[in-house]
Design a protein around this motif. Sequence first.
Motif, PDB file in Angstrom:
ATOM      1  N   ASP A   9       0.837  -1.199   0.000  1.00 50.08           N
ATOM      2  CA  ASP A   9       0.000   0.000   0.000  1.00 50.08           C
ATOM      3  C   ASP A   9       0.875   1.253   0.000  1.00 50.08           C
ATOM      4  OD1 ASP A   9       0.821   0.458   2.677  1.00 50.08           O
ATOM      5  OD2 ASP A   9      -0.923  -0.605   3.463  1.00 50.08           O
ATOM      6  N   SER A  10       0.251   2.393   0.164  1.00 50.35           N
ATOM      7  CA  SER A  10       0.948   3.686   0.041  1.00 50.35           C
ATOM      8  C   SER A  10       2.047   3.879   1.078  1.00 50.35           C
ATOM      9  CB  SER A  10      -0.058   4.835   0.129  1.00 50.35           C
ATOM     10  OG  SER A  10      -0.761   4.788   1.355  1.00 50.35           O
ATOM     11  N   GLU A  11       2.042   3.112   2.148  1.00 48.65           N
ATOM     12  CA  GLU A  11       3.098   3.204   3.154  1.00 48.65           C
ATOM     13  C   GLU A  11       4.387   2.524   2.692  1.00 48.65           C
ATOM     14  OE1 GLU A  11       2.731   4.954   6.068  1.00 48.65           O
ATOM     15  OE2 GLU A  11       0.841   5.549   5.128  1.00 48.65           O
ATOM     16  N   ASP A  12       4.319   1.798   1.582  1.00 48.01           N
ATOM     17  CA  ASP A  12       5.448   0.995   1.110  1.00 48.01           C
ATOM     18  C   ASP A  12       6.228   1.640  -0.035  1.00 48.01           C
ATOM     19  OD1 ASP A  12       5.030  -1.268   2.830  1.00 48.01           O
ATOM     20  OD2 ASP A  12       3.272  -1.762   1.617  1.00 48.01           O
ATOM     21  N   LEU A  13       6.199   2.959  -0.160  1.00 45.50           N
ATOM     22  CA  LEU A  13       6.855   3.614  -1.286  1.00 45.50           C
ATOM     23  C   LEU A  13       8.333   3.261  -1.376  1.00 45.50           C
ATOM     24  CD1 LEU A  13       6.987   5.536  -3.685  1.00 45.50           C
ATOM     25  CD2 LEU A  13       7.327   7.408  -2.059  1.00 45.50           C
ATOM     26  N   VAL A  14       9.084   3.406  -0.302  1.00 41.88           N
ATOM     27  CA  VAL A  14      10.523   3.136  -0.348  1.00 41.88           C
ATOM     28  C   VAL A  14      10.776   1.655  -0.656  1.00 41.88           C
ATOM     29  CG1 VAL A  14      12.675   3.125   0.979  1.00 41.88           C
ATOM     30  CG2 VAL A  14      11.146   5.101   1.098  1.00 41.88           C
ATOM     31  N   SER A  15       9.995   0.773  -0.051  1.00 46.33           N
ATOM     32  CA  SER A  15      10.145  -0.657  -0.348  1.00 46.33           C
ATOM     33  C   SER A  15       9.821  -0.952  -1.807  1.00 46.33           C
ATOM     34  CB  SER A  15       9.232  -1.488   0.560  1.00 46.33           C
ATOM     35  OG  SER A  15       9.637  -1.373   1.896  1.00 46.33           O
ATOM     36  N   TYR A  16       8.818  -0.270  -2.353  1.00 45.90           N
ATOM     37  CA  TYR A  16       8.468  -0.450  -3.764  1.00 45.90           C
ATOM     38  C   TYR A  16       9.623   0.012  -4.664  1.00 45.90           C
ATOM     39  CZ  TYR A  16       6.257   0.195  -8.270  1.00 45.90           C
ATOM     40  OH  TYR A  16       5.981   0.162  -9.618  1.00 45.90           O
ATOM     41  N   LEU A  17      10.211   1.149  -4.340  1.00 39.18           N
ATOM     42  CA  LEU A  17      11.344   1.645  -5.124  1.00 39.18           C
ATOM     43  C   LEU A  17      12.549   0.713  -4.971  1.00 39.18           C
ATOM     44  CD1 LEU A  17      11.008   5.456  -4.317  1.00 39.18           C
ATOM     45  CD2 LEU A  17      10.387   4.304  -6.454  1.00 39.18           C
ATOM     46  N   ASN A  18      12.774   0.198  -3.765  1.00 42.02           N
ATOM     47  CA  ASN A  18      13.860  -0.766  -3.562  1.00 42.02           C
ATOM     48  C   ASN A  18      13.632  -2.025  -4.396  1.00 42.02           C
ATOM     49  OD1 ASN A  18      15.137   0.904  -1.717  1.00 42.02           O
ATOM     50  ND2 ASN A  18      14.297  -0.127   0.066  1.00 42.02           N
TER      51      ASN A  18
END
Length: 178
Positions: free
Chosen positions: A66-75
């Motif tokens: 979800d939207s809280e996972d931006l950095v993890s998504y980019l990683n």
Amino acid sequence: TSSQEELLWGIAQASDPTILDGYDAVWDTVGVSTIFVQKSLLNWTDTCDVKYANMAKHFYFGDKLDSEDLVSYLNFGSDAKFLYPTHKYMNYMSSSQVPVYNYRMSFQDNTSFSFATGTVGLGLGTVHGDELPYIFKIDPSYYDVPYAGWSEDNLRHSHRMCQLWANFAKFGNPTPEE
């Protein structure tokens, strides 16, 4: 490599992380196309690729993206598209007699330029190509890099990058013994 290669392709998500809220429903497509870019473009994906994408989803995001996972998504995108292939290539090259060197660009301050417009100062990292203005004078007709507004730290970093690249060209080693 840069500290956040994927940010260049994830500007929309960085600008509006709520985009990620809908990715769970389409993960079989989003995850597979992120990990297996070429296979996805050629429609060569299979159920095994979906399985690997779901394993990666669980590793990076747990049960829900979800939207809280931006950095993890980019990683996730950086690892799949850049870091893994780079590491694999470096391992392949290191089996020869040729020394292999790698750098990871992570320096950025509020006066830095980024090809991911609007992301400087957000703490998300540097993107693919952000090291280029530190090494080469970019023609303003291509990109208007605000060199005149660079901080002393930016100038020092540019000098350091140029020295490393010049050493590699001259000695075959970015950090030769003095």
